[in-house]
Scaffold this active site. Structure first.
Site, PDB file in Angstrom:
ATOM      1  N   HIS A  42      44.156  47.838  32.289  1.00 16.84           N
ATOM      2  CA  HIS A  42      43.096  46.842  32.468  1.00 16.84           C
ATOM      3  C   HIS A  42      43.162  45.770  31.393  1.00 16.84           C
ATOM      4  O   HIS A  42      42.996  46.062  30.209  1.00 16.84           O
ATOM      5  CB  HIS A  42      41.725  47.531  32.442  1.00 16.84           C
ATOM      6  CG  HIS A  42      40.616  46.663  32.939  1.00 16.84           C
ATOM      7  ND1 HIS A  42      40.566  46.200  34.239  1.00 16.84           N
ATOM      8  CD2 HIS A  42      39.526  46.141  32.329  1.00 16.84           C
ATOM      9  CE1 HIS A  42      39.486  45.454  34.398  1.00 16.84           C
ATOM     10  NE2 HIS A  42      38.836  45.399  33.254  1.00 16.84           N
ATOM     11  N   GLN A  47      40.925  36.835  27.186  1.00 19.32           N
ATOM     12  CA  GLN A  47      39.950  37.324  26.199  1.00 19.32           C
ATOM     13  C   GLN A  47      40.603  37.683  24.865  1.00 19.32           C
ATOM     14  O   GLN A  47      39.917  37.812  23.848  1.00 19.32           O
ATOM     15  CB  GLN A  47      39.144  38.492  26.776  1.00 19.32           C
ATOM     16  CG  GLN A  47      38.206  38.015  27.890  1.00 19.32           C
ATOM     17  CD  GLN A  47      37.411  39.127  28.562  1.00 19.32           C
ATOM     18  OE1 GLN A  47      37.325  40.242  28.049  1.00 19.32           O
ATOM     19  NE2 GLN A  47      36.843  38.828  29.725  1.00 19.32           N
ATOM     20  N   ARG A  68      28.586  38.396  27.353  1.00 18.81           N
ATOM     21  CA  ARG A  68      29.161  37.786  28.548  1.00 18.81           C
ATOM     22  C   ARG A  68      28.925  36.274  28.577  1.00 18.81           C
ATOM     23  O   ARG A  68      29.784  35.518  29.025  1.00 18.81           O
ATOM     24  CB  ARG A  68      28.570  38.452  29.804  1.00 18.81           C
ATOM     25  CG  ARG A  68      29.369  38.118  31.043  1.00 18.81           C
ATOM     26  CD  ARG A  68      28.913  38.904  32.236  1.00 18.81           C
ATOM     27  NE  ARG A  68      27.669  38.383  32.785  1.00 18.81           N
ATOM     28  CZ  ARG A  68      27.311  38.525  34.063  1.00 18.81           C
ATOM     29  NH1 ARG A  68      28.086  39.200  34.901  1.00 18.81           N
ATOM     30  NH2 ARG A  68      26.173  38.041  34.504  1.00 18.81           N
ATOM     31  N   TYR A 107      40.687  36.773  37.083  1.00 19.80           N
ATOM     32  CA  TYR A 107      39.672  36.038  37.851  1.00 19.80           C
ATOM     33  C   TYR A 107      39.470  34.599  37.405  1.00 19.80           C
ATOM     34  O   TYR A 107      38.629  33.880  37.928  1.00 19.80           O
ATOM     35  CB  TYR A 107      38.325  36.777  37.830  1.00 19.80           C
ATOM     36  CG  TYR A 107      37.735  37.020  36.463  1.00 19.80           C
ATOM     37  CD1 TYR A 107      36.957  36.065  35.840  1.00 19.80           C
ATOM     38  CD2 TYR A 107      37.941  38.229  35.806  1.00 19.80           C
ATOM     39  CE1 TYR A 107      36.403  36.293  34.591  1.00 19.80           C
ATOM     40  CE2 TYR A 107      37.400  38.466  34.554  1.00 19.80           C
ATOM     41  CZ  TYR A 107      36.631  37.494  33.955  1.00 19.80           C
ATOM     42  OH  TYR A 107      36.086  37.726  32.711  1.00 19.80           O
ATOM     43  N   HIS A 191      35.852  42.202  41.862  1.00 19.42           N
ATOM     44  CA  HIS A 191      35.381  42.130  40.471  1.00 19.42           C
ATOM     45  C   HIS A 191      34.428  43.261  40.154  1.00 19.42           C
ATOM     46  O   HIS A 191      34.542  43.943  39.137  1.00 19.42           O
ATOM     47  CB  HIS A 191      34.720  40.786  40.144  1.00 19.42           C
ATOM     48  CG  HIS A 191      34.264  40.743  38.709  1.00 19.42           C
ATOM     49  ND1 HIS A 191      33.049  41.229  38.295  1.00 19.42           N
ATOM     50  CD2 HIS A 191      34.908  40.346  37.584  1.00 19.42           C
ATOM     51  CE1 HIS A 191      32.963  41.115  36.965  1.00 19.42           C
ATOM     52  NE2 HIS A 191      34.075  40.575  36.524  1.00 19.42           N
ATOM     53  N   HIS A 218      35.762  46.968  38.817  1.00 21.80           N
ATOM     54  CA  HIS A 218      34.871  47.314  37.701  1.00 21.80           C
ATOM     55  C   HIS A 218      33.685  48.056  38.287  1.00 21.80           C
ATOM     56  O   HIS A 218      33.076  47.564  39.244  1.00 21.80           O
ATOM     57  CB  HIS A 218      34.240  46.056  37.093  1.00 21.80           C
ATOM     58  CG  HIS A 218      35.098  45.220  36.226  1.00 21.80           C
ATOM     59  ND1 HIS A 218      35.122  43.854  36.333  1.00 21.80           N
ATOM     60  CD2 HIS A 218      35.907  45.521  35.175  1.00 21.80           C
ATOM     61  CE1 HIS A 218      35.911  43.344  35.394  1.00 21.80           C
ATOM     62  NE2 HIS A 218      36.418  44.332  34.688  1.00 21.80           N
ATOM     63  N   GLU A 221      29.560  50.211  34.539  1.00 21.78           N
ATOM     64  CA  GLU A 221      29.867  50.077  33.112  1.00 21.78           C
ATOM     65  C   GLU A 221      28.582  50.021  32.291  1.00 21.78           C
ATOM     66  O   GLU A 221      28.541  50.524  31.171  1.00 21.78           O
ATOM     67  CB  GLU A 221      30.687  48.798  32.892  1.00 21.78           C
ATOM     68  CG  GLU A 221      31.048  48.535  31.444  1.00 21.78           C
ATOM     69  CD  GLU A 221      31.841  47.244  31.263  1.00 21.78           C
ATOM     70  OE1 GLU A 221      31.955  46.466  32.225  1.00 21.78           O
ATOM     71  OE2 GLU A 221      32.348  47.027  30.146  1.00 21.78           O
ATOM     72  N   HIS A 255      36.188  51.603  34.044  1.00 20.34           N
ATOM     73  CA  HIS A 255      35.053  52.077  33.228  1.00 20.34           C
ATOM     74  C   HIS A 255      34.403  53.324  33.840  1.00 20.34           C
ATOM     75  O   HIS A 255      34.488  54.389  33.265  1.00 20.34           O
ATOM     76  CB  HIS A 255      33.986  50.996  32.965  1.00 20.34           C
ATOM     77  CG  HIS A 255      34.550  49.721  32.405  1.00 20.34           C
ATOM     78  ND1 HIS A 255      35.258  49.692  31.220  1.00 20.34           N
ATOM     79  CD2 HIS A 255      34.550  48.435  32.872  1.00 20.34           C
ATOM     80  CE1 HIS A 255      35.644  48.449  30.974  1.00 20.34           C
ATOM     81  NE2 HIS A 255      35.240  47.664  31.965  1.00 20.34           N
ATOM     82  N   ASP A 306      41.593  45.871  28.057  1.00 19.66           N
ATOM     83  CA  ASP A 306      40.454  45.094  28.541  1.00 19.66           C
ATOM     84  C   ASP A 306      40.231  43.786  27.774  1.00 19.66           C
ATOM     85  O   ASP A 306      40.900  42.802  28.024  1.00 19.66           O
ATOM     86  CB  ASP A 306      39.219  46.018  28.522  1.00 19.66           C
ATOM     87  CG  ASP A 306      38.031  45.453  29.269  1.00 19.66           C
ATOM     88  OD1 ASP A 306      38.072  44.294  29.671  1.00 19.66           O
ATOM     89  OD2 ASP A 306      37.036  46.183  29.470  1.00 19.66           O
TER      90      ASP A 306
HETATM   91  C1  NGQ Z   1      34.896  40.761  32.725  1.00 22.91           C
HETATM   92  N1  NGQ Z   1      34.435  42.525  31.175  1.00 22.91           N
HETATM   93  O1  NGQ Z   1      34.976  40.508  33.910  1.00 22.91           O
HETATM   94  O2  NGQ Z   1      35.612  40.211  31.880  1.00 22.91           O
HETATM   95  C2  NGQ Z   1      33.898  41.806  32.288  1.00 22.91           C
HETATM   96  C3  NGQ Z   1      32.597  41.162  31.912  1.00 22.91           C
HETATM   97  C4  NGQ Z   1      31.211  41.191  33.991  1.00 22.91           C
HETATM   98  C5  NGQ Z   1      34.018  43.774  30.905  1.00 22.91           C
HETATM   99  N2  NGQ Z   1      33.156  44.309  31.688  1.00 22.91           N
HETATM  100  C6  NGQ Z   1      31.956  40.371  32.996  1.00 22.91           C
HETATM  101  N3  NGQ Z   1      34.481  44.459  29.905  1.00 22.91           N
HETATM  102  O3  NGQ Z   1      31.395  42.398  34.087  1.00 22.91           O
HETATM  103  O4  NGQ Z   1      30.407  40.609  34.720  1.00 22.91           O
HETATM  104 ZN    ZN Z   2      37.299  44.169  32.819  1.00 25.53          ZN
END
Ligand code: NGQ
Ligand code: ZN
Length: 434
Positions: A42, A47, A68, A107, A191, A218, A221, A255, A306
């Site tokens: 992942h 990031q 976020r 994304y 997503h 995802h 989480e 997660h 991640d």
């Molecule tokens: C992400 N990251 O998509 O990068 C997500 C945060 C979300 C993590 N969850 C954004 N670690 O989940 O909406």
């Molecule tokens: Zn992620």
């Protein structure tokens, strides 16, 4: 073709003795310790450039959700050129740390205002080029992202870069799938249940049918996500997914932190893999995965870096175990009736689960060589090698990394380390000034 002999080789099924493999010319022809490399299940490559830049309090109740917002602001500034430079640096770091493949949960598709680039695959191309240039095996997972929450609200301004209609997503997916090859696999990602309403989810999955490809999502989480899912869909996220989607061995649940015992059993029965990202989950304050119950039930799992606050498989595995020790006040949690070495069980299962989830048949042939001269490995035996590396290998012990028959790292350095780092520094200067 030249070959390399290893006194000890750790393969997906365990230790093998006196093991010889073909290698590209130019390096050592006999080594002590060789291990099949770990897939990184992942990654959000961009990031990497904000790692360490979200550690100042921005709100008295800082949380995943305030992080976020910072992340979205940062994401809005990433150009295709910057993404290529950042991903190249990240992939060099991964190879030097002992990862041999990565699943990109990608994304960041469009221009900052949400308009597609002239080539809709522009940002995907940046990742594909970074993987090709550095030699890391890539499983590209273009992400379907349609709504801003479980209530189906439209994407916020900052989320517009991520969004697709189902038709536009499918067009991108087929363009990318046509390019899959020896070290590039392409699968799909939803997503999250927050971002993909039920209708389009079903339509996409019907379209995919039985086609073998990785399918990542995802899930569960954050507690807030569990509560919203219960309120709006009448079930917990994993419970809902198992009831509404054909979850099977192609699937990876990223997660899956917050699980009831029935959900643990459900994931295991489905054959899916869980992608655990312990350093990011700790950094974001997610909660603790029920590892002990999951291992006892025989679940498949792998690791991911991640958000890349750490790019080290050793640190992910170590913190997976340490999280459990801290709450149970016990030691050596990740063991089994037949495996009493915690380090070896962690490495073996992360490897097996990783290979299952990355959709890259060749990945089982990729390997790393550890530095037998390192003091940390003085007097090592097969029984303690992985414990030493996972729990006390603080300096990187990876001396060589080989992917698809190419030696990419030797003497602990990637062949293009300096040039890639220089490109990253230039990109960061531009990015931080923008
Ligand atoms: C992400 N990251 O998509 O990068 C997500 C945060 C979300 C993590 N969850 C954004 N670690 O989940 O909406
Ligand atoms: Zn992620």
């Amino acid at each position: 073709m030249p070959s390399q002999r290893a006194d000890h080789a750790f393969l997906p099924r365990g230790w093998a003795a006196d093991h010889t493999v073909p290698v590209a010319a130019g390096g050592s022809d006999a080594v002590a310790w060789r291990l099949t490399g770990l897939p990184n299940l992942h990654s959000h490559a961009f990031q990497r450039a904000m790692a360490g830049l979200a550690e100042r309090q921005s709100h008295p109740e800082d949380s995943f959700w305030t992080w976020r917002e910072l992340m979205y602001r940062f994401a809005g500034r990433i150009t295709p050129e910057a993404l290529h430079a950042i991903a190249s640096q990240l992939y060099v770091e991964m190879l030097e740390a002992g990862y041999t493949s990565v699943c990109e949960f990608h994304y960041l598709h469009h221009q900052p205002d949400g308009r597609p680039y002239d080539d809709a695959a522009e940002m995907s191309n940046a990742l594909i080029a970074a993987a090709r240039d550095t030699g890391l095996r890539l499983t590209l997972l273009p992400v379907l992202y349609m709504s801003g929450g479980f209530d189906g609200r439209p994407l916020s301004e900052r989320q517009r870069r991520f969004g697709h209609t189902l038709e536009a997503y499918q067009a991108l997916l087929s363009a990318l799938r046509a390019r899959a090859g020896d070290t590039l696999a392409v699968g799909i990602a939803l997503h999250s249940l927050r971002a993909v309403p039920e209708g389009p989810m079903r339509e996409l999955l019907d379209d995919v049918g039985d086609t073998p490809m990785p399918i990542h999502i995802h899930i569960a989480e954050q507690i807030g996500e569990v509560q919203d899912c219960l309120a709006l869909r009448g079930a917990r996220p994993v419970e809902w997914l198992l009831d509404h989607a054909p979850v099977d061995a192609r699937w990876t649940l990223v997660h899956a932190t917050h699980l009831e015992p029935s959900e643990v059993r459900g994931i295991v029965a489905s054959g899916a893999t869980v992608a655990l990202c312990p350093t990011t989950e700790a950094n974001l304050g997610d909660g603790l995965f029920p590892l002990r119950d999951y291992l006892q039930a025989g679940g498949h799992w792998g690791i991911g870096s991640d958000s890349h606050v750490s790019v080290s498989p050793v640190e992910e595995l170590r913190w997976l175990e340490y999280g459990q020790r801290l709450v149970t006040r016990r030691r050596n949690i990740a063991v089994s009736a037949t495996q009493s070495s915690t380090g070896e069980l962690l490495y073996a299962q992360a490897l097996q689960g990783g290979l299952r989830a990355c959709g890259q048949p060749g990945a089982a042939d990729d390997f790393i060589v550890l530095d037998a001269q390192a003091p940390a490995l003085a007097g090592a035996t097969r029984d303690d090698l992985l414990d030493r590396w996972v729990f006390a290998g603080n300096r990187s012990l990876v001396q060589e990394t080989h992917v698809a028959g190419q030696r990419l790292v030797s003497g602990g350095r990637h062949r293009d380390r300096d040039a890639v780092a220089a490109g990253y520094v230039r990109a960061m200067r531009t990015l931080l000034a923008s």
